[in-house]
Scaffold this motif. Structure first.
Motif, PDB file in Angstrom:
ATOM      1  N   UNK A  11       0.837  -1.199   0.000  1.00  0.00           N
ATOM      2  CA  UNK A  11       0.000   0.000   0.000  1.00  0.00           C
ATOM      3  C   UNK A  11       0.877   1.256   0.000  1.00  0.00           C
ATOM      4  N   UNK A  12       1.924   1.235   0.787  1.00  0.00           N
ATOM      5  CA  UNK A  12       2.824   2.382   0.893  1.00  0.00           C
ATOM      6  C   UNK A  12       3.539   2.652  -0.437  1.00  0.00           C
ATOM      7  N   UNK A  13       4.076   1.615  -1.054  1.00  0.00           N
ATOM      8  CA  UNK A  13       4.797   1.791  -2.316  1.00  0.00           C
ATOM      9  C   UNK A  13       3.868   2.224  -3.450  1.00  0.00           C
ATOM     10  N   UNK A  14       2.678   1.643  -3.497  1.00  0.00           N
ATOM     11  CA  UNK A  14       1.731   2.051  -4.528  1.00  0.00           C
ATOM     12  C   UNK A  14       1.234   3.476  -4.302  1.00  0.00           C
ATOM     13  N   UNK A  15       1.127   3.893  -3.059  1.00  0.00           N
ATOM     14  CA  UNK A  15       0.750   5.277  -2.766  1.00  0.00           C
ATOM     15  C   UNK A  15       1.833   6.245  -3.231  1.00  0.00           C
ATOM     16  N   UNK A  16       3.071   5.891  -2.994  1.00  0.00           N
ATOM     17  CA  UNK A  16       4.178   6.735  -3.455  1.00  0.00           C
ATOM     18  C   UNK A  16       4.191   6.814  -4.979  1.00  0.00           C
ATOM     19  N   UNK A  17       4.040   5.692  -5.631  1.00  0.00           N
ATOM     20  CA  UNK A  17       4.034   5.670  -7.095  1.00  0.00           C
ATOM     21  C   UNK A  17       2.872   6.493  -7.643  1.00  0.00           C
ATOM     22  N   UNK A  18       1.680   6.292  -7.095  1.00  0.00           N
ATOM     23  CA  UNK A  18       0.523   7.065  -7.538  1.00  0.00           C
ATOM     24  C   UNK A  18       0.673   8.547  -7.242  1.00  0.00           C
ATOM     25  N   UNK A  19       1.234   8.882  -6.090  1.00  0.00           N
ATOM     26  CA  UNK A  19       1.453  10.281  -5.739  1.00  0.00           C
ATOM     27  C   UNK A  19       2.436  10.966  -6.658  1.00  0.00           C
TER      28      UNK A  19
END
Length: 80
Positions: free
Chosen positions: A3-11
């Motif tokens: 969740x954290x890595x996908x949030x960073x990528x999406x952000x």
């Protein structure tokens, strides 16, 4: 962690798109000419205010994605 890595990528992706379309970037380069006007030298500088503002936009979009994801997961788990 996913969740954290996908949030960073999406952000980063959404933040870069927002910065590209809504922030008017003007180069901070300037040209120095000699007295005779024949010799020109271009001075290239980094625009730290643009980089800082873009970084804040990316950080805010990342946090919004992460916390909205957490809220949605809690509501889905609560409904089950």
């Amino acid at each position: 962690m996913k969740k954290f890595l996908l949030s960073i990528l999406g952000g980063v992706l959404i933040g870069v798109i927002i910065c590209y379309f809504f922030m008017d970037y003007e180069t901070s380069n300037y040209v120095i000419q000699n007295y005779n006007g024949l010799d020109e030298k271009e001075i290239k500088e980094w625009d730290f205010s643009y980089i800082t503002q873009a970084g804040f936009i990316i950080l805010i979009t990342t946090l919004l994605i992460y916390f909205s994801w957490v809220v949605v997961e809690k509501r889905v788990d609560k409904n089950k």
